[in-house]
Design a protein around this motif. Structure first.
Motif, short mmCIF file in Angstrom:
data_model
loop_
_atom_site.label_atom_id
_atom_site.label_comp_id
_atom_site.label_asym_id
_atom_site.label_seq_id
_atom_site.Cartn_x
_atom_site.Cartn_y
_atom_site.Cartn_z
N LEU A 1 0.83 -1.21 0.00
CA LEU A 1 0.00 0.00 0.00
C LEU A 1 0.86 1.25 0.00
O LEU A 1 0.64 2.17 -0.81
N LYS A 2 1.86 1.30 0.87
CA LYS A 2 2.72 2.47 0.94
C LYS A 2 3.49 2.67 -0.37
O LYS A 2 3.64 3.81 -0.86
N VAL B 1 1.03 3.97 -3.10
CA VAL B 1 0.66 5.38 -2.89
C VAL B 1 1.83 6.28 -3.27
O VAL B 1 1.65 7.33 -3.92
N THR C 1 1.80 9.06 -6.25
CA THR C 1 2.13 10.46 -5.97
C THR C 1 3.28 10.94 -6.86
O THR C 1 3.23 12.04 -7.42
N SER D 1 -8.09 12.33 -5.88
CA SER D 1 -8.16 11.00 -5.26
C SER D 1 -6.78 10.54 -4.79
O SER D 1 -6.64 9.95 -3.71
N ILE D 2 -5.76 10.80 -5.62
CA ILE D 2 -4.39 10.43 -5.24
C ILE D 2 -3.96 11.19 -3.99
O ILE D 2 -3.38 10.61 -3.06
N GLU E 1 -5.90 12.50 -1.69
CA GLU E 1 -6.68 12.04 -0.54
C GLU E 1 -6.14 10.72 0.00
O GLU E 1 -6.01 10.53 1.21
N LEU E 2 -5.81 9.81 -0.90
CA LEU E 2 -5.27 8.52 -0.48
C LEU E 2 -3.92 8.70 0.21
O LEU E 2 -3.64 8.05 1.23
N LYS E 3 -3.11 9.60 -0.32
CA LYS E 3 -1.81 9.87 0.29
C LYS E 3 -2.00 10.38 1.72
O LYS E 3 -1.30 9.94 2.65
N VAL F 1 -4.57 9.89 3.74
CA VAL F 1 -5.09 8.83 4.60
C VAL F 1 -3.96 7.92 5.07
O VAL F 1 -3.86 7.59 6.26
N VAL F 2 -3.10 7.52 4.13
CA VAL F 2 -2.00 6.60 4.48
C VAL F 2 -0.99 7.27 5.40
O VAL F 2 -0.51 6.67 6.36
#
Length: 385
Positions: A196-197, A200, A204, A280-281, A283-285, A287-288
């Motif tokens: 996941l990391k 992401v 990015t 979206s990218i 936001e996901l960054k 969150v992680v």
């Protein structure tokens, strides 16, 4: 708005009932070629070889099963056919079960694409709804024109971005195999966190490449030009066919269909799509970055099962890839997906079908066979619910 867009697409599909003559077209056999698999020294290198397999027989299946709130939803989709470069002949099978609704459709050799046109096998569609021994024939529509140089550029960028993401995903995977035959598995919390990391971070760092790829995919086909060509070529025939069936569609209505279809495929929406992807990218960054590894492990522990397995086998004259995802929560809900693609290089001959007809001829055939026409309308209503 969604209903309007769906209606426009459905009406555009209705326009497809048209043909451009009859008779058969001689076509030389396209010889199968061997793919150089020397570069398949890693799983990601083996994956990006897929576009090199261009002449032969293929099968793709997707088996999806969902359980939520005690309700089961199952979908099985498969396509089988032959490909010779840009020429294609394929069939489709769909089985869907959800909340008491069951659909089971098997359409053999339903589409043939050759010579810049797509030929639709009407008898295959009618057979899939229970008819037999029909003689409706084929109808043809112009196939979308794709700029070959743009497509090559797009495929090159797609392979590059795909390889980047696959490499990132494999950060947390256990990879085994060699010489074009590989298996990757992610089945524990540490593996998922690493993957996941890495993914992401990859998204990015390569945001501009992703946005450019999305833009290029939208530019492969000039949709407004294609809709003009499609509807202009079948409009008069649609008017004649509707009169045959007592529906009496007018020329003005045909023009409205064209306008609605062009609005539905408006390429100006691409700018907002790119903005959505970028957001979206980000936001996901966020969150992680705001989750500790302990929080991530706790999230993983809420699942009873969470496993991903990818297998790839690339050989000179065959290619196989399989991806299996199984996620099961402790509350009983689950999602499983099994996707397989197989390609076998073979000599292929794809020719224009001989029994092509106009929409008005097909409409007359359906009117003269009311049982078949009734079954077709019933199936269309069932699919639309």
């Amino acid at each position: 708005m969604k209903l309007k867009r769906v209606t426009a697409l459905a009406l555009t599909a209705v326009m497809a009932f048209s043909a451009f003559g009859c008779g058969s077209e001689k076509k030389k056999t396209t010889k199968a070629t061997k793919v150089d698999v020397a570069s398949a020294t890693s799983l990601e290198n083996a994956v990006v070889l897929l576009p090199d397999y261009t002449t032969g027989e293929f099968t793709m299946t997707a088996d999806i099963r969902v359980v939520k709130d005690g309700e089961k939803e199952d979908m099985f989709l498969s396509t089988t056919g032959e490909r010779a470069g840009d020429d294609l002949r394929t069939g489709a099978y769909l089985k869907l079960g959800a909340k008491g609704q069951n659909i089971d459709m098997n359409m053999l050799n339903v589409i043939t694409v050759t010579g810049g046109k797509a030929y639709i096998n009407v008898d295959s569609i009618l057979t899939s709804i229970g008819a037999s021994d029909t003689k409706a024939g084929y109808y043809a529509i112009p196939a979308p024109e794709i700029d070959s140089s743009k497509r090559k550029d797009y495929e090159k960028d797609l392979a590059e971005v795909s390889k980047l993401f696959l490499t990132a995903m494999l950060e947390g995977a256990e990879v085994t195999g060699k010489e074009g035959d590989f298996t990757a598995k992610i089945n524990d919390a540490d593996g998922y966190i690493k993957s996941l990391k890495a993914m992401v971070k990859c998204a990015t760092e390569n945001k501009e490449k992703i946005e450019e790829l999305v833009q290029k995919s939208g530019d492969l086909i000039d949709y407004e030009k294609y809709i003009d060509k499609l509807i202009d070529s079948v409009g008069d025939d649609l008017v004649d066919a509707s009169s045959e069936l007592g529906m009496k569609i007018t020329k003005d209505q045909v023009n409205q269909i064209k306008k609605s279809a062009k609005e539905a495929f408006n390429q100006k929406d691409s700018a907002s799509s790119l903005g959505s992807i970028s957001d979206s990218i980000d936001e996901l960054k966020n969150v992680v970055e705001n989750m500790s590894e302990e929080d991530m492990k706790k999230s993983y522990e809420s699942f009873k099962d969470a496993a991903v397995t990818i297998t790839v086998k690339a050989e000179e004259k065959s290619y196989n890839v399989n991806a299996v995802f199984n996620i099961a929560a402790k509350d009983g809900s689950s999602v499983s997906m099994d996707v397989t693609y197989k390609f076998e290089s073979k000599d292929v001959k794809i020719s224009k079908p001989g029994n092509t007809k106009s929409l008005s001829e097909i409409a007359k055939y359906l009117k003269d066979n009311p049982t078949i026409f009734g079954s077709l309308m019933s199936q269309a209503y069932s699919l639309g619910r």
